[in-house]
Design a protein around this motif. Sequence first.
Motif, PDB file in Angstrom:
ATOM      1  N   LEU A 293      40.745 -20.668 -39.750  1.00 19.75           N
ATOM      2  CA  LEU A 293      41.801 -19.664 -39.900  1.00 19.75           C
ATOM      3  C   LEU A 293      42.166 -19.453 -41.369  1.00 19.75           C
ATOM      4  O   LEU A 293      42.409 -18.323 -41.797  1.00 19.75           O
ATOM      5  N   ARG A 294      42.190 -20.526 -42.135  1.00 16.08           N
ATOM      6  CA  ARG A 294      42.532 -20.403 -43.554  1.00 16.08           C
ATOM      7  C   ARG A 294      41.489 -19.599 -44.314  1.00 16.08           C
ATOM      8  O   ARG A 294      41.801 -18.884 -45.254  1.00 16.08           O
ATOM      9  N   ASN A 295      40.240 -19.717 -43.884  1.00 15.68           N
ATOM     10  CA  ASN A 295      39.171 -18.981 -44.558  1.00 15.68           C
ATOM     11  C   ASN A 295      39.104 -17.521 -44.137  1.00 15.68           C
ATOM     12  O   ASN A 295      38.142 -16.829 -44.454  1.00 15.68           O
ATOM     13  N   GLY A 296      40.114 -17.067 -43.406  1.00 13.29           N
ATOM     14  CA  GLY A 296      40.199 -15.647 -43.093  1.00 13.29           C
ATOM     15  C   GLY A 296      39.639 -15.222 -41.754  1.00 13.29           C
ATOM     16  O   GLY A 296      39.521 -14.032 -41.495  1.00 13.29           O
ATOM     17  N   ALA A 297      39.297 -16.176 -40.902  1.00 14.34           N
ATOM     18  CA  ALA A 297      38.795 -15.808 -39.587  1.00 14.34           C
ATOM     19  C   ALA A 297      39.899 -15.107 -38.802  1.00 14.34           C
ATOM     20  O   ALA A 297      41.069 -15.480 -38.884  1.00 14.34           O
ATOM     21  N   GLU A 298      39.527 -14.093 -38.067  1.00 18.32           N
ATOM     22  CA  GLU A 298      40.478 -13.389 -37.204  1.00 18.32           C
ATOM     23  C   GLU A 298      40.850 -14.316 -36.051  1.00 18.32           C
ATOM     24  O   GLU A 298      39.970 -14.844 -35.378  1.00 18.32           O
ATOM     25  N   PRO A 299      42.154 -14.550 -35.821  1.00 15.56           N
ATOM     26  CA  PRO A 299      42.544 -15.422 -34.705  1.00 15.56           C
ATOM     27  C   PRO A 299      42.013 -14.856 -33.392  1.00 15.56           C
ATOM     28  O   PRO A 299      42.252 -13.697 -33.065  1.00 15.56           O
ATOM     29  N   GLY A 300      41.269 -15.666 -32.668  1.00 22.71           N
ATOM     30  CA  GLY A 300      40.655 -15.199 -31.433  1.00 22.71           C
ATOM     31  C   GLY A 300      40.810 -16.201 -30.307  1.00 22.71           C
ATOM     32  O   GLY A 300      41.492 -17.226 -30.435  1.00 22.71           O
ATOM     33  N   TRP A 301      40.137 -15.900 -29.225  1.00 21.12           N
ATOM     34  CA  TRP A 301      40.239 -16.743 -28.034  1.00 21.12           C
ATOM     35  C   TRP A 301      39.735 -18.150 -28.305  1.00 21.12           C
ATOM     36  O   TRP A 301      40.224 -19.107 -27.707  1.00 21.12           O
ATOM     37  N   GLU A 302      38.776 -18.303 -29.208  1.00 21.40           N
ATOM     38  CA  GLU A 302      38.237 -19.639 -29.479  1.00 21.40           C
ATOM     39  C   GLU A 302      39.283 -20.543 -30.133  1.00 21.40           C
ATOM     40  O   GLU A 302      39.316 -21.741 -29.871  1.00 21.40           O
ATOM     41  N   HIS A 303      40.162 -19.972 -30.943  1.00 22.02           N
ATOM     42  CA  HIS A 303      41.226 -20.767 -31.551  1.00 22.02           C
ATOM     43  C   HIS A 303      42.265 -21.157 -30.494  1.00 22.02           C
ATOM     44  O   HIS A 303      42.787 -22.268 -30.513  1.00 22.02           O
ATOM     45  N   GLY A 304      42.552 -20.240 -29.586  1.00 24.65           N
ATOM     46  CA  GLY A 304      43.458 -20.552 -28.479  1.00 24.65           C
ATOM     47  C   GLY A 304      42.887 -21.617 -27.564  1.00 24.65           C
ATOM     48  O   GLY A 304      43.590 -22.532 -27.131  1.00 24.65           O
TER      49      GLY A 304
END
Length: 189
Positions: free
Chosen positions: A55-66
Amino acid sequence: MVVGLIIACEVGFWVLLAAGLAVRYLLNRRRTGAALLLCEPVLELVLFAVTAVDLRNGAEPGWEHGLAALYIGFTVSYGPYTVRRLDGYAAHRLAGGPRPPGPPRHGMARAAHEGRLWLRTVFAAAVACALLEGAVRYVGDGATESLRGFQWTALRAAAIHGVIALTYLLWPKRAPAGEREPVRRVTKG
């Protein structure tokens, strides 16, 4: 990358569990086996760190983070319970220990057992929601709808499990005729 790490953590959990129990009971190396079992929380810390870095590197928050937050919440809550139960079975099968008691099958003892499991689910949902809230605040003004959606998923899972646990309290299953439920010592777990 995060999905692959979630799968690796799950596989790693079972590999460490099997290795820890095998070393503990087959090789009779209790401390080494316990050390292997204590390495399991490291998997969740690695998953948490990699998700935060992603997330810090700019990844779009998505279902995989959830999904990662739900997985961490579940393993924090149910992991020690699973390890204790399987340790009891391994001690019985591999070291001649007493057979561990199973969960109660009838009556209020079963309702109490289901209530304790539900509390574990509530704790898992709380951990997942806290991690997801931290991720939402960490990302800031980005697209965080998927993370909020996973918070609702965690809360729905706890609510559904609560309804199921409540049914055991409201309509306790009766022991079949002629069968008495053994008196069990109530333990936390």
